[in-house]
Design a protein around this motif. Sequence first.
Motif, short mmCIF file in Angstrom:
data_model
loop_
_atom_site.label_atom_id
_atom_site.label_comp_id
_atom_site.label_asym_id
_atom_site.label_seq_id
_atom_site.Cartn_x
_atom_site.Cartn_y
_atom_site.Cartn_z
N CYS A 34 -5.31 3.36 -3.42
CA CYS A 34 -4.18 3.59 -4.06
C CYS A 34 -3.91 2.17 -5.37
N CYS A 62 -3.06 -1.23 -3.75
CA CYS A 62 -4.11 -2.03 -3.16
C CYS A 62 -5.05 -2.52 -4.04
N CYS A 84 -5.94 -0.07 1.79
CA CYS A 84 -6.61 1.33 1.87
C CYS A 84 -7.57 1.47 0.71
N CYS A 134 0.87 -1.05 0.07
CA CYS A 134 -0.03 -0.05 0.06
C CYS A 134 1.06 1.03 -0.18
N ARG A 135 0.64 2.26 -0.86
CA ARG A 135 1.52 3.40 -0.86
C ARG A 135 1.35 4.21 0.26
#
Length: 720
Positions: free
Chosen positions: A392, A395, A389, A371-372
Amino acid sequence: MLNQAKTILEQTFGYRQFRPLQQEIIANVLKKNDTLVIMPTGGGKSLCYQIPALIFGGMTLVVSPLISLMKDQVEQLVALGVDAVFLNSSLSFEDYQRNVARIRRNKIKLLYLAPESLLSGKILTLLSSLKIDCITIDEAHCISEWGHDFRPEYRRLITVRGKFPEAVCIALTATATPRVQEDIKANLKLDNSNQFIASFNRENLFLQIVPKDNPLLQTIEFLAQRPKQSGIIYCFSRRQVDELTDALAEEGFSVKPYHAGMTDRERKRSQELFIKDDVQIIVATIAFGMGINKPNVRFVIHFDLPKNIESYYQQIGRAGRDGLPAHCLLLFSYGDIQKIKYFIDQKEEKEQRIAQMHLSALVSFAETIVCRRKPLLNYFGERYTIDNCRMCDNCLAGKKPLQNITIAAQKFLSCVVRTGELFGAHHIIDVLRGSQGQKVLKFQHQNLSTYGIGKEFSKRQWLHLSRQFIQNGFLEQDTKTGSLRISEKAKSVLQSGEKVFGHLVEEKADFRKTPKSEQEYDHSLFDLLRKKRKEMADSANLPPYVIFPDKALIEISVYYPQSEENFLQIYGVGRAKFSKYGGEFLTLIREYCEANRIAEVGRHQRKSLKNRTKTGQKPRHTVIGEMFNTGISIRKITANFNIKETTVLDNLYKFIQDGRSLNRADEFKSLSSLSPTQQTEVLLNFTKLGVEYLKPVFDEMDGQISYDELRILRLFYLSG
Ligand code: ADP
Ligand code: ZN
């Protein structure tokens, strides 16, 4: 006093709830404790001093570094019916005097000033006879030499504080770096117990990074999907800004440039057109953004790589201040890294080391497959522990089940070996995909056994795979040259066929959707409201968002409020705003509803609608069924979603299959163009043959009745 704060939130600002920390901060300020607020852009800092300002008996001073920011804040406050003014050089002599007179007569709650003004003898004399309850230092990072906008006058503000012993001080900033935070605290003598740090996670920003292969085309494709949205495109150089602006203008986009090579006037003009929604896209160097508060920026594109994570974060932060989803796209290329490296090499040695560290943090952010938000927030010292999340690219890709990517891994790893473990991912991919590029030919890599054996995947897919191989420890990357070497672990993949699992991304990046799809709303009404808002804004010489935010127009297009009471429930509609602008909007909504036979959606219904949209995406057929039940015609729904009538009918049927019911059978009857006798015959056949399949009924009636008619009557039959 907190009750009073809540009342002001609702009645003046038109908001229902405080955002995280706002209430605690307001309480602290009201207790007259000096306070430091650290909150990301869009977090809602302004309310933290504006609400106390309306509660205090005396005046609140707001120190702000830029005229455009002051103007924006004051315009918004005045639209809300708050007595706020600024004093600065942009005012005419008359206006300046008028503002001074109002201040003298104690008519003003908030006075905005530049730091140098507050330090001037004239202003200090003016203020000396007045009760000052609060000194707000906005953009407080300007105090720090370590910040990006150091302003020496900010450092001298401390001397002013002594002159107003009764005033509490509140300093606010969106800067996340601890060093700057410490600086602000030391300078203003604030202690830790009065410091409020909000999370830097901006949930509504969708983060996407894609390899930059044809940036102009990629940008055009992206923009073409967002015809009515405002956004900013950041470029590395002025030349790039001009070229891209021209290219986009030629394609018919509404676009203006912004960079330091333009005159002040030209820059101001670009900015103003953008703020007033007269121009949709600004192509800019990093110089653009600090002075704008436009809340409905729906996307930020990094056409070139930003300098470091901090500037990236700051720039994407300009999107989605209104809390609605916004898309942040970064076009990532290794060539850009080289450009930045070149600039770093020009620096002094000590600075070089820091700049290099920043750059490598940025590169690993770009290359991550997790995840970023993890590396991004981690950079600011925050831990992000949520697994997915949903906002992003990684994800979204990760939601798919793992695939067996053993063969791809074997191909890639053996190509790394064959090329002597001397090259980076891009070259390996070129070899695998059978490129005729100069570099491939120069090293005679077209003769390798691994040449051209990886054509089944696009460059983008291979790059994503290669990052997984690095993250899984099959490959090691030389931090200086970027070349890849295989690890001990890789040998079991190459020699004993150990299986590798991972993700395969789509062949091409998908720019179309910004996930967490917006609330479904009536687009035709929204467009009408927007037009009206623009007219009103132009005649008042204000940016449209000062009249009502987009979110308000969206809510109106969901709930169709037609009474004052219901209109006041809309996001961002306070009493003063209602009496200024509400009437004209109400007239428009009423006319629209009458013409389209649409009923208001009641409060209770609204609540349940809201809750559901919050917990996740409702399936479309549910949304359509519910819309239908609130009285919206099929024709409207068709227009709204821009889909065929047949699709709407199918969705309504699905809605019934879910066990729900439709409450307006007569609407179906009126859609049907069959004679009453024919209708009766069809309905009888439904009883006889069932409704699950239409073909038997179609055949029974010798193909004389179209399937669309059957669909309509089936709905009538089921909702009757
Ligand atoms: P910041 O200064 O932290 O960037 P702002 O104070 O400009 O953020 O707030 C961002 C947006 O959110 C503004 O449009 C503001 O009116 C809105 N906002 C602030 N607090 C609330 C709240 N409690 N509920 C709804 N909207 C809010
Ligand atoms: Zn994520």
